[in-house]
Enzyme design. Sequence first.
Site, PDB file in Angstrom:
ATOM      1  N   SER A   4     -46.395  27.879 -29.657  1.00 47.09           N
ATOM      2  CA  SER A   4     -45.296  28.794 -29.971  1.00 47.09           C
ATOM      3  C   SER A   4     -45.144  29.845 -28.874  1.00 47.09           C
ATOM      4  CB  SER A   4     -45.574  29.482 -31.315  1.00 47.09           C
ATOM      5  OG  SER A   4     -45.329  28.601 -32.383  1.00 47.09           O
ATOM      6  N   CYS A  21     -37.509  22.271 -36.206  1.00 40.28           N
ATOM      7  CA  CYS A  21     -36.630  23.432 -36.048  1.00 40.28           C
ATOM      8  C   CYS A  21     -36.024  23.538 -34.652  1.00 40.28           C
ATOM      9  CB  CYS A  21     -37.410  24.702 -36.376  1.00 40.28           C
ATOM     10  SG  CYS A  21     -38.766  25.037 -35.236  1.00 40.28           S
ATOM     11  N   LEU A  22     -36.668  22.889 -33.669  1.00 40.60           N
ATOM     12  CA  LEU A  22     -36.277  22.984 -32.269  1.00 40.60           C
ATOM     13  C   LEU A  22     -36.548  24.410 -31.738  1.00 40.60           C
ATOM     14  CD1 LEU A  22     -32.818  21.117 -32.384  1.00 40.60           C
ATOM     15  CD2 LEU A  22     -35.095  20.115 -32.274  1.00 40.60           C
ATOM     16  N   HIS A  72     -40.363  32.749 -40.262  1.00 39.85           N
ATOM     17  CA  HIS A  72     -39.020  32.459 -39.742  1.00 39.85           C
ATOM     18  C   HIS A  72     -38.137  32.068 -40.937  1.00 39.85           C
ATOM     19  CE1 HIS A  72     -35.884  31.710 -37.027  1.00 39.85           C
ATOM     20  NE2 HIS A  72     -36.316  30.669 -36.365  1.00 39.85           N
ATOM     21  N   ARG A  96     -29.835  33.091 -31.752  1.00 36.24           N
ATOM     22  CA  ARG A  96     -28.834  33.956 -31.146  1.00 36.24           C
ATOM     23  C   ARG A  96     -27.425  33.425 -31.402  1.00 36.24           C
ATOM     24  NH1 ARG A  96     -27.277  35.789 -25.015  1.00 36.24           N
ATOM     25  NH2 ARG A  96     -25.348  36.762 -25.711  1.00 36.24           N
ATOM     26  N   ARG A 153     -28.265  26.321 -39.297  1.00 35.77           N
ATOM     27  CA  ARG A 153     -28.679  27.687 -38.982  1.00 35.77           C
ATOM     28  C   ARG A 153     -27.485  28.631 -39.033  1.00 35.77           C
ATOM     29  NH1 ARG A 153     -33.183  29.013 -36.307  1.00 35.77           N
ATOM     30  NH2 ARG A 153     -32.328  31.038 -36.850  1.00 35.77           N
ATOM     31  N   ASN A 206     -45.458  30.093 -38.142  1.00 35.67           N
ATOM     32  CA  ASN A 206     -44.343  30.787 -38.777  1.00 35.67           C
ATOM     33  C   ASN A 206     -43.385  29.839 -39.522  1.00 35.67           C
ATOM     34  OD1 ASN A 206     -43.553  29.709 -36.285  1.00 35.67           O
ATOM     35  ND2 ASN A 206     -42.821  31.649 -35.429  1.00 35.67           N
ATOM     36  N   GLN A 260     -34.858  29.984 -40.644  1.00 40.23           N
ATOM     37  CA  GLN A 260     -35.075  28.565 -40.378  1.00 40.23           C
ATOM     38  C   GLN A 260     -35.339  27.822 -41.686  1.00 40.23           C
ATOM     39  OE1 GLN A 260     -34.914  26.989 -37.225  1.00 40.23           O
ATOM     40  NE2 GLN A 260     -34.808  25.231 -38.587  1.00 40.23           N
ATOM     41  N   ARG A 314     -35.740  39.510 -33.477  1.00 38.37           N
ATOM     42  CA  ARG A 314     -36.752  38.487 -33.183  1.00 38.37           C
ATOM     43  C   ARG A 314     -37.865  39.173 -32.400  1.00 38.37           C
ATOM     44  NH1 ARG A 314     -36.251  32.393 -30.944  1.00 38.37           N
ATOM     45  NH2 ARG A 314     -35.755  32.207 -33.155  1.00 38.37           N
ATOM     46  N   ASP A 329     -43.369  21.012 -35.613  1.00 32.48           N
ATOM     47  CA  ASP A 329     -42.838  22.045 -34.718  1.00 32.48           C
ATOM     48  C   ASP A 329     -43.700  21.981 -33.459  1.00 32.48           C
ATOM     49  OD1 ASP A 329     -41.612  24.320 -33.652  1.00 32.48           O
ATOM     50  OD2 ASP A 329     -42.838  25.730 -34.812  1.00 32.48           O
ATOM     51  N   THR A 384     -32.084  30.079 -28.464  1.00 31.12           N
ATOM     52  CA  THR A 384     -30.781  29.403 -28.377  1.00 31.12           C
ATOM     53  C   THR A 384     -30.091  29.466 -29.737  1.00 31.12           C
ATOM     54  OG1 THR A 384     -31.615  27.893 -26.699  1.00 31.12           O
ATOM     55  CG2 THR A 384     -29.608  27.230 -27.851  1.00 31.12           C
TER      56      THR A 384
HETATM   57  N1   CP Z   1     -35.181  27.159 -34.286  1.00 29.15           N
HETATM   58  C1   CP Z   1     -34.963  28.307 -33.613  1.00 29.15           C
HETATM   59  O1   CP Z   1     -35.166  29.411 -34.102  1.00 29.15           O
HETATM   60  O2   CP Z   1     -34.486  28.120 -32.343  1.00 29.15           O
HETATM   61  P1   CP Z   1     -34.285  29.244 -31.222  1.00 29.15           P
HETATM   62  O3   CP Z   1     -35.642  29.640 -30.747  1.00 29.15           O
HETATM   63  O4   CP Z   1     -33.471  28.565 -30.159  1.00 29.15           O
HETATM   64  O5   CP Z   1     -33.572  30.405 -31.843  1.00 29.15           O
HETATM   65  N1  NVA Z   2     -43.073  28.185 -33.788  1.00 31.25           N
HETATM   66  C1  NVA Z   2     -42.050  28.375 -32.786  1.00 31.25           C
HETATM   67  C2  NVA Z   2     -40.690  28.333 -33.402  1.00 31.25           C
HETATM   68  C3  NVA Z   2     -39.539  28.478 -32.463  1.00 31.25           C
HETATM   69  C4  NVA Z   2     -38.220  28.521 -33.140  1.00 31.25           C
HETATM   70  C5  NVA Z   2     -42.288  29.700 -32.088  1.00 31.25           C
HETATM   71  O1  NVA Z   2     -42.612  30.675 -32.758  1.00 31.25           O
HETATM   72  O2  NVA Z   2     -42.157  29.744 -30.869  1.00 31.25           O
END
Ligand code: CP
Ligand code: NVA
Length: 321
Positions: free
Chosen positions: A233, A269-270, A134, A60, A297, A165, A137, A107, A229, A57
């Site tokens: 993942s 980070c969501l 990441h 992007r 972001r 990450n 982030q 990604r 987090d 989300t």
């Molecule tokens: N925090 C982050 O990278 O979110 P997305 O997975 O929605 O890009």
């Molecule tokens: N640690 C998570 C971060 C998502 C933004 C993952 O890699 O899925």
Amino acid sequence: ASSLIGRDFLTLKDYEKDEIETLLWTAKDLKCRLGNGEIYEPLKGKVASLIFQKRSTRTRLSSETAFSLLGGKACFLSPDDIHLGVNETIRDSAVVLSRFSDVILARVYGQKVLDDLANFADRPIVSGLSDTYHPLQALADILTLQEHFGYVKGLKCAWVGDGNNIIHSLILGGLPLGMEFRVATPSGYECFDHVIKDAKNLAEKHQATLTFTNNPFEAVSGADVVVTDTWISMGQEDEKEARLKAFADYRVTKKLMSNASKEAVFLHCLPRKQEEVDDEVFYDPARSLVWEEAENRKWTVMSVFLHLLANHRPLINKPKF
Ligand code: CP
Ligand code: NVA
């Protein structure tokens, strides 16, 4: 700082303190200016290819909107849209994408895909997340803390959760700026060995404190910032059951937060799943900075694109770091 034009942005390990500060300074500059409606289009005529092998989300939306706001055109490529690594080698895709775009964000699952893209493309490659890093982030997280506290040097930052990450990039980006880290992970879910080694070297170089523990209370004790987090993942869905068990004592609760400094803030980070943090903490308007963090972001990736493609001098004064 020297020019960042043409560089890859794969891990903050490759960036010096003054370069990280420049990226954050420009992010703040762009936020103040474009956030207030100024039109600034130094990337007019430029094209970004945005490759996503995983869902997103924030990454992007932030990269697509940021690139367009700077006057460029961004092309989103989902796994259904591109042959990368499936019908076509990474090498061939990298060469072809370089002929169509000025910068490529990707990604991916394994970091090696990004490293291979960087090897074979003759355009800058930007990491939009891999299983190892990441970095975009981390820039947003550090900017959010700088805005909240007015500085980041010496902030005591506690990580509670998976050695993944997100924490990898946060320590590699935060240590050069003098942030201190206490990382609590369950046994068996520690940070990657090579990242720990790099982080220890950085901590020594920048005289910053870095400790690793299996005790969340110890990590959080007196902390200015508590970060977590998801425990699961993208790509780890099969491990869900084992992970829920292993991380049961690592949930960020009000009780855990009460061990931190009185003024401590919370970052994530969501996307957030229910289990890693209590609603009371996650939605606490006084303590949780997660929405500012998400918005940042956009300004941080905008800064990265801009510096990799053009010269930029911020108009605002340099913030204190
Ligand atoms: N925090 C982050 O990278 O979110 P997305 O997975 O929605 O890009
Ligand atoms: N640690 C998570 C971060 C998502 C933004 C993952 O890699 O899925």
